[in-house]
Enzyme design. Sequence first.
Site, short mmCIF file in Angstrom:
data_model
loop_
_atom_site.label_atom_id
_atom_site.label_comp_id
_atom_site.label_asym_id
_atom_site.label_seq_id
_atom_site.Cartn_x
_atom_site.Cartn_y
_atom_site.Cartn_z
N THR A 1 22.63 -68.86 70.47
CA THR A 1 21.96 -68.99 71.78
C THR A 1 20.54 -68.42 71.66
OG1 THR A 1 22.97 -66.92 72.56
CG2 THR A 1 24.05 -68.98 73.18
N LYS B 1 27.34 -65.12 65.84
CA LYS B 1 26.13 -65.18 66.65
C LYS B 1 26.05 -63.91 67.51
CE LYS B 1 25.54 -66.42 70.40
NZ LYS B 1 25.30 -65.62 71.66
N THR C 1 28.67 -58.15 71.30
CA THR C 1 28.47 -59.35 72.11
C THR C 1 28.91 -60.60 71.63
OG1 THR C 1 26.57 -59.24 73.31
CG2 THR C 1 26.68 -61.13 72.14
N GLU D 1 18.05 -58.48 70.38
CA GLU D 1 16.92 -59.06 71.09
C GLU D 1 15.69 -58.15 70.99
OE1 GLU D 1 19.40 -61.87 74.17
OE2 GLU D 1 18.98 -59.81 74.72
N ASN E 1 14.75 -60.88 77.92
CA ASN E 1 15.73 -60.72 78.98
C ASN E 1 15.15 -60.78 80.38
OD1 ASN E 1 18.28 -60.46 77.61
ND2 ASN E 1 17.27 -58.75 76.58
#
Lengths: 411, 411
Positions: A158, A184, A195, A282, A405
């Site tokens: 993603t 992922k 996650t 991220e 985010n």
Amino acid sequence: MSKYPVSPLATDLPTLPPVRGVRLASIEAGLRYSGRLDLTLMEFAPSTTVAGVFTKNKCPGAPIDWCRNILKHGKARGVLINAGIANVFTGKAGFDAVKYSAQAAAKAIGCSSEEIYVASTGVIGEQLPYQKIIDAMPTLYQQLDENQWKESAQAILTTDTFAKGYSITTKIGNETVTIQGIAKGSGMIAPDMATMLAFVTTDAKLPASLLQALLSEKVKTTFNAITVDSDTSTSDTLLVFATGVANNTEITDINDPLLQDFAQAFETTLKELALLVIKDGEGVSKLIEITVKGAVNDDSAFKIGMAIGNSPLVKTAITGEDANWGRVVMAVGKAGEPANRDTLSVAIGDIWVAHEGGVLTDYDRNKVNQHMKAETIKIKVNLNLGQGSATVWSCNLTKGYIDINGSYLRS
Amino acid sequence: MSKYPVSPLATDLPTLPPVRGVRLASIEAGLRYSGRLDLTLMEFAPSTTVAGVFTKNKCPGAPIDWCRNILKHGKARGVLINAGIANVFTGKAGFDAVKYSAQAAAKAIGCSSEEIYVASTGVIGEQLPYQKIIDAMPTLYQQLDENQWKESAQAILTTDTFAKGYSITTKIGNETVTIQGIAKGSGMIAPDMATMLAFVTTDAKLPASLLQALLSEKVKTTFNAITVDSDTSTSDTLLVFATGVANNTEITDINDPLLQDFAQAFETTLKELALLVIKDGEGVSKLIEITVKGAVNDDSAFKIGMAIGNSPLVKTAITGEDANWGRVVMAVGKAGEPANRDTLSVAIGDIWVAHEGGVLTDYDRNKVNQHMKAETIKIKVNLNLGQGSATVWSCNLTKGYIDINGSYLRS
């Protein structure tokens, strides 16, 4: 794949050879993204056993409920993975989407829908247009092939900025077996679980109960020891499939000496995949390895390690390449675990900067500052209270995290 | 004062009139900063009682140990506050610094050093040059005055971008009394306690035990209900001093009807100061008010509220003005408290966007998007499980937070 710059900690996807008993394919089903692979099917040999661990989030997605429910049978023929829509908080429609998707895959493979695992990742609250999955199934099935690992490693992503996979061979007795997985990330990484979605396969022949016991043990020091931002996804899924195509000796006891090489290689696989997830956290620019020793027990050491790894102040100090051990002290103290300020020692990059409650005035500041420029920052804490220890991994907090985010839904 | 831009949520310091029985002064002692006030002394009338709450961090600074130890006497004649150096993790030198500083203030005021409270804020691990405090004491004492509140509100700041104070008058029986306080933030704000230093004074006459009971009750819904980044400072201190100069009726029971107006005004003071701290959270641009209802009990509601308030993904979504209620669902689920996905409802800006486990398709998206542009973002969660409720306050996570905390030591 992400529109964001590739993580500076990215590594190339290794060669992912065929795993006996596994065929896979990925296609563009147009579920949410366009112009990219977003739907993956793995098909497993009829002898396949399965083990799994899932998010502990109390508001899990419909696929989690489905997988947990069928896991008790211990048998698997396939796993269906979509990227873009998490199918979380979608009520009965979410359950229907899983059920009909699994039925479609079961029909194509020729098995019970309770042998089809389902995993979804992406936005929460949007319904999964499962008719598109049903429509795509004949083509998807037709494209199943032993050599589609690279494509599938891409298709499950993603906001990830690079594809993640790991492959290793080991032996059970005289039989060479392969362990190979893809994963992922990359936000909402926190135990338990991280996650992510991760799918590990092996051609080894192992009973489901043994596979589950092995997974439950090895996940503790690998996927459950990583954190990106303390948030816990509603979709975290780690599934392990053993196709049983190999001719290894039957093993039923986790302590069987014949299993030890395999167990080690399995742990390595989980750890390498977990670290790849962190390396794509991220906005990440640095990996943080936190080692806690001298805690009253291992669990306490783990909680202290996680308090350090999740501290925004520690994470931003590392972004600033600032050897701010005072924030490590703060994070130890806030963990709520037994700690004594006056026996606490802290090392950065293997250099002790604070010892039993006070700063060391003569440590090599140049060496510490040099370490802070590295890609992997090592923090070591010794509480000097007992024998408990743990190692956890985190990543730094940067403006990139906020970019990603603060605009996800609008991208 | 901070070199960073003033918070967009900053408000002007209100007029802070004299409080009977309180004199104060702030000077430049050059402890770490230069060219700014950094050392403050408040002197209290001989009849003053005191109450306090402190950080629960297991690695507190030496001043915390000192204050906790003397609090049992319930009497206070002064409080000495320095900004720039936290005097944390400084071993025996830290204890000596507190002792000799308190002795110097006690000598000037003419009291026991066990009636002098000490609070420090700033960097961890640096020794406090207490000789400078001792040297400054005669001048500091000489400058004591009823009208130095504004200067002291400035002098206690570190990375704060505006001075914080609140003043209110109320009655105990027929006697009008004042409650007035100053506070500083602004990182490491999390219960219990929030990061900060806060000093609240009143001219009311109240026994120390009553004052402590009142503080312990009212702190729960105010300072302990705010969070900036989940980190818990090693120096958090909230002290309340009642000088007893007012001629109010003697009160000994916290439930005495005569105390209710005062109790309400006291709670308002704590809440307003706490919100000022949040409004100056590092890098803040939005205040977040989170209301949780329908939890199994109040404590559970509070934990769920804090899980939402501390979620980096919720906080960055709000920075992006993105009504990402899915992340609220995630945060509820990760709190580890009883929650049922299928009874969970979420409102943003008083508009219900998700109801009992599913998104509401017909909610007014324009109105929600409009609300996301406001300075205060309201998130409401109803678990529909029981009667537990709580309100907590947080702030958003921005690039400013990373700017400030990625370079603090080097500034």
